[in-house]
Motif scaffolding. Structure first.
Motif, PDB file in Angstrom:
ATOM      1  N   ARG A  97       0.846  -1.253  -0.074  1.00 31.02           N
ATOM      2  CA  ARG A  97      -0.016  -0.045   0.004  1.00 31.02           C
ATOM      3  C   ARG A  97       1.033   1.239   0.119  1.00 31.02           C
ATOM      4  O   ARG A  97       1.694   1.261   0.857  1.00 31.02           O
ATOM      5  CB  ARG A  97      -0.834   0.036   1.377  1.00 31.02           C
ATOM      6  CG  ARG A  97      -1.853   1.212   1.287  1.00 31.02           C
ATOM      7  CD  ARG A  97      -2.748   1.489   0.082  1.00 31.02           C
ATOM      8  NE  ARG A  97      -3.769   0.261   0.395  1.00 31.02           N
ATOM      9  CZ  ARG A  97      -4.748   0.156  -0.580  1.00 31.02           C
ATOM     10  NH1 ARG A  97      -4.923   1.091  -1.695  1.00 31.02           N
ATOM     11  NH2 ARG A  97      -5.458  -0.876  -0.244  1.00 31.02           N
ATOM     12  N   ILE A  98       0.427   2.470  -0.786  1.00 33.00           N
ATOM     13  CA  ILE A  98       1.292   3.563  -1.012  1.00 33.00           C
ATOM     14  C   ILE A  98       0.401   4.391  -0.091  1.00 33.00           C
ATOM     15  O   ILE A  98      -0.856   4.639  -0.062  1.00 33.00           O
ATOM     16  CB  ILE A  98       1.362   3.912  -2.317  1.00 33.00           C
ATOM     17  CG1 ILE A  98       2.270   3.062  -3.227  1.00 33.00           C
ATOM     18  CG2 ILE A  98       1.994   5.177  -2.468  1.00 33.00           C
ATOM     19  CD1 ILE A  98       2.333   3.234  -4.620  1.00 33.00           C
ATOM     20  N   ILE A  99       1.256   4.884   0.779  1.00 34.19           N
ATOM     21  CA  ILE A  99       0.498   6.090   1.584  1.00 34.19           C
ATOM     22  C   ILE A  99       1.113   7.436   1.562  1.00 34.19           C
ATOM     23  O   ILE A  99       2.347   7.570   1.858  1.00 34.19           O
ATOM     24  CB  ILE A  99       0.722   5.714   3.408  1.00 34.19           C
ATOM     25  CG1 ILE A  99       0.162   4.160   3.374  1.00 34.19           C
ATOM     26  CG2 ILE A  99       0.225   6.621   4.180  1.00 34.19           C
ATOM     27  CD1 ILE A  99       0.369   3.605   4.629  1.00 34.19           C
ATOM     28  N   PRO A 100       0.460   8.570   1.309  1.00 36.07           N
ATOM     29  CA  PRO A 100       0.816   9.887   1.084  1.00 36.07           C
ATOM     30  C   PRO A 100       1.144  10.521   2.627  1.00 36.07           C
ATOM     31  O   PRO A 100       0.507  10.126   3.412  1.00 36.07           O
ATOM     32  CB  PRO A 100      -0.085  10.733   0.513  1.00 36.07           C
ATOM     33  CG  PRO A 100      -1.487   9.920   0.880  1.00 36.07           C
ATOM     34  CD  PRO A 100      -1.033   8.500   0.810  1.00 36.07           C
ATOM     35  N   ILE A 101       2.394  11.030   2.741  1.00 34.93           N
ATOM     36  CA  ILE A 101       2.703  11.654   3.814  1.00 34.93           C
ATOM     37  C   ILE A 101       2.290  13.210   3.923  1.00 34.93           C
ATOM     38  O   ILE A 101       2.646  14.052   3.044  1.00 34.93           O
ATOM     39  CB  ILE A 101       4.184  11.794   4.339  1.00 34.93           C
ATOM     40  CG1 ILE A 101       5.013  10.322   4.320  1.00 34.93           C
ATOM     41  CG2 ILE A 101       4.598  12.297   5.390  1.00 34.93           C
ATOM     42  CD1 ILE A 101       6.256  10.111   4.208  1.00 34.93           C
ATOM     43  N   PRO A 102       1.443  13.492   4.738  1.00 37.58           N
ATOM     44  CA  PRO A 102       0.952  14.970   4.762  1.00 37.58           C
ATOM     45  C   PRO A 102       2.074  16.092   4.683  1.00 37.58           C
ATOM     46  O   PRO A 102       2.912  15.803   5.499  1.00 37.58           O
ATOM     47  CB  PRO A 102       0.086  15.139   5.891  1.00 37.58           C
ATOM     48  CG  PRO A 102      -0.350  13.731   6.369  1.00 37.58           C
ATOM     49  CD  PRO A 102       0.959  12.894   5.946  1.00 37.58           C
ATOM     50  N   LEU A 103       1.872  17.158   4.471  1.00 32.78           N
ATOM     51  CA  LEU A 103       2.948  18.197   4.443  1.00 32.78           C
ATOM     52  C   LEU A 103       3.155  18.455   6.213  1.00 32.78           C
ATOM     53  O   LEU A 103       2.273  18.638   6.689  1.00 32.78           O
ATOM     54  CB  LEU A 103       2.405  19.620   3.871  1.00 32.78           C
ATOM     55  CG  LEU A 103       2.788  19.504   2.461  1.00 32.78           C
ATOM     56  CD1 LEU A 103       1.883  20.765   1.822  1.00 32.78           C
ATOM     57  CD2 LEU A 103       4.137  19.697   1.878  1.00 32.78           C
ATOM     58  N   GLY A 104       4.595  18.451   6.530  1.00 31.44           N
ATOM     59  CA  GLY A 104       4.698  18.889   7.768  1.00 31.44           C
ATOM     60  C   GLY A 104       4.946  17.626   8.745  1.00 31.44           C
ATOM     61  O   GLY A 104       5.139  17.794   9.972  1.00 31.44           O
ATOM     62  N   ALA A 105       4.301  16.406   8.495  1.00 36.15           N
ATOM     63  CA  ALA A 105       4.497  15.325   9.032  1.00 36.15           C
ATOM     64  C   ALA A 105       5.921  14.929   9.610  1.00 36.15           C
ATOM     65  O   ALA A 105       6.624  14.811   8.558  1.00 36.15           O
ATOM     66  CB  ALA A 105       3.613  14.160   8.532  1.00 36.15           C
ATOM     67  N   VAL A 106       6.201  14.547  10.718  1.00 36.97           N
ATOM     68  CA  VAL A 106       7.430  14.271  11.151  1.00 36.97           C
ATOM     69  C   VAL A 106       7.505  12.738  11.703  1.00 36.97           C
ATOM     70  O   VAL A 106       8.594  12.168  12.065  1.00 36.97           O
ATOM     71  CB  VAL A 106       8.030  15.170  11.780  1.00 36.97           C
ATOM     72  CG1 VAL A 106       8.580  16.576  11.150  1.00 36.97           C
ATOM     73  CG2 VAL A 106       7.472  15.398  13.054  1.00 36.97           C
ATOM     74  N   SER A 107       6.430  12.319  12.111  1.00 39.33           N
ATOM     75  CA  SER A 107       6.221  10.980  12.697  1.00 39.33           C
ATOM     76  C   SER A 107       4.933  10.512  12.786  1.00 39.33           C
ATOM     77  O   SER A 107       3.899  11.037  12.243  1.00 39.33           O
ATOM     78  CB  SER A 107       6.175  11.244  14.435  1.00 39.33           C
ATOM     79  OG  SER A 107       5.273  11.805  15.018  1.00 39.33           O
ATOM     80  N   ALA A 108       5.062   9.098  12.785  1.00 42.05           N
ATOM     81  CA  ALA A 108       3.745   8.459  12.337  1.00 42.05           C
ATOM     82  C   ALA A 108       3.540   7.003  13.340  1.00 42.05           C
ATOM     83  O   ALA A 108       4.557   6.679  13.581  1.00 42.05           O
ATOM     84  CB  ALA A 108       3.766   7.844  10.944  1.00 42.05           C
ATOM     85  N   ASP A 109       2.386   6.887  13.809  1.00 43.18           N
ATOM     86  CA  ASP A 109       2.246   5.673  14.295  1.00 43.18           C
ATOM     87  C   ASP A 109       1.520   4.704  13.313  1.00 43.18           C
ATOM     88  O   ASP A 109       0.434   5.299  12.888  1.00 43.18           O
ATOM     89  CB  ASP A 109       1.493   5.684  15.571  1.00 43.18           C
ATOM     90  CG  ASP A 109       2.003   6.376  16.574  1.00 43.18           C
ATOM     91  OD1 ASP A 109       3.344   6.135  17.002  1.00 43.18           O
ATOM     92  OD2 ASP A 109       1.523   7.224  17.207  1.00 43.18           O
ATOM     93  N   ILE A 110       1.998   3.336  13.194  1.00 44.67           N
ATOM     94  CA  ILE A 110       1.317   2.790  11.945  1.00 44.67           C
ATOM     95  C   ILE A 110       1.032   1.342  12.503  1.00 44.67           C
ATOM     96  O   ILE A 110       1.929   0.800  13.484  1.00 44.67           O
ATOM     97  CB  ILE A 110       2.311   2.608  10.745  1.00 44.67           C
ATOM     98  CG1 ILE A 110       1.523   1.925   9.478  1.00 44.67           C
ATOM     99  CG2 ILE A 110       3.565   1.818  11.079  1.00 44.67           C
ATOM    100  CD1 ILE A 110       2.123   2.161   8.350  1.00 44.67           C
ATOM    101  N   GLY A 111      -0.211   0.990  12.056  1.00 40.05           N
ATOM    102  CA  GLY A 111      -0.749  -0.613  12.666  1.00 40.05           C
ATOM    103  C   GLY A 111      -0.928  -1.310  11.300  1.00 40.05           C
ATOM    104  O   GLY A 111      -1.549  -0.948  10.389  1.00 40.05           O
ATOM    105  N   ILE A 112      -0.676  -2.627  11.482  1.00 37.19           N
ATOM    106  CA  ILE A 112      -0.830  -3.439  10.407  1.00 37.19           C
ATOM    107  C   ILE A 112      -1.531  -4.724  10.896  1.00 37.19           C
ATOM    108  O   ILE A 112      -0.929  -5.361  11.965  1.00 37.19           O
ATOM    109  CB  ILE A 112       0.550  -3.983   9.739  1.00 37.19           C
ATOM    110  CG1 ILE A 112       1.060  -2.690   9.233  1.00 37.19           C
ATOM    111  CG2 ILE A 112       0.203  -4.890   8.629  1.00 37.19           C
ATOM    112  CD1 ILE A 112       2.600  -2.775   8.703  1.00 37.19           C
ATOM    113  N   GLY A 113      -2.516  -5.369  10.522  1.00 39.56           N
ATOM    114  CA  GLY A 113      -3.233  -6.529  10.843  1.00 39.56           C
ATOM    115  C   GLY A 113      -4.631  -6.630  10.691  1.00 39.56           C
ATOM    116  O   GLY A 113      -5.049  -6.321   9.798  1.00 39.56           O
ATOM    117  N   ILE A 114      -5.246  -7.448  11.567  1.00 42.52           N
ATOM    118  CA  ILE A 114      -6.571  -7.629  11.528  1.00 42.52           C
ATOM    119  C   ILE A 114      -7.229  -7.053  12.848  1.00 42.52           C
ATOM    120  O   ILE A 114      -6.849  -7.394  13.869  1.00 42.52           O
ATOM    121  CB  ILE A 114      -7.187  -9.033  11.275  1.00 42.52           C
ATOM    122  CG1 ILE A 114      -6.726  -9.329   9.888  1.00 42.52           C
ATOM    123  CG2 ILE A 114      -8.544  -9.086  11.584  1.00 42.52           C
ATOM    124  CD1 ILE A 114      -7.685  -8.698   8.682  1.00 42.52           C
TER     125      ILE A 114
END
Length: 189
Positions: A97-114
């Protein structure tokens, strides 16, 4: 096309996802090399925190035994959760999956699964990289460093144990030699 490369998904940081419910030590998530086994209800999806992001895109890829689809959630800069795709297709055990990074974003919490949890599943070769073209799986450099540190620590411990055993054996050998010398002395007298 912007080809990625460096894996941003650090297994050593697994469970740092904002909800804090998906830590491997809850017994329901087992990490074995690059494979993450979800064997019981983790109360959330498998995730981690990404830092030092810049504008552009991320590509999330990996393998799973889930059939049909996988969920990917992401939160940028601690903003409200953004459900990127509750139905990212799984084709031949592979997802991307391709995910756009919003302008100014410096961190992200990401979760993968069900979510909600339904049955045991596994995730393997998870890779999150900057760009829009996935590359073959490689571990995050920090995970390699962490593995080297573990081996180094184990080697140091082994050396210390061996030195201690060698020292004890030297004492035993010296005592035996002394007794043999005394016995020989008594025989010749």
């Amino acid at each position: 096309i912007e080809i990625g490369g460096r894996n941003l998904f650090r297994l050593s940081k697994l469970g740092s996802y904002a909800s804090a419910l998906n830590r491997p030590n809850n017994g329901n998530i087992i990490v074995d090399n690059s494979k993450i086994k979800v064997v019981g209800d983790p109360q959330d999806i498998v995730g981690a925190t990404l830092t030092n992001l810049t504008d552009g895109t991320l590509v999330v890829s990996g393998k799973t035994n889930l059939v049909g689809f996988i969920h990917i959630w992401i939160t940028f800069n601690n903003q409200p959760q953004y459900n990127v795709s509750p139905h990212t297709p799984v084709v031949g055990r592979y997802f991307e999956r391709i995910i756009p990074i919003p302008l100014g974003a410096v961190s992200a919490d990401i979760g993968i699964g069900i979510y909600p949890y339904q049955e045991p599943y596994w995730l393997d070769d998870i890779k999150i990289e900057k760009g829009n073209k996935a590359t073959d799986w490689t571990p995050a450099p920090e995970d390699i460093d962490a593995a080297i540190d573990v081996v180094s620590s184990e080697l140091t411990s082994f050396k210390e144990t061996t030195a201690s055993k060698d020292s004890a054996q030297t004492v035993v050998n010296n005592q035996a030699l002394s007794r043999i010398n005394n016995a020989e002395s008594n025989i010749t007298s």
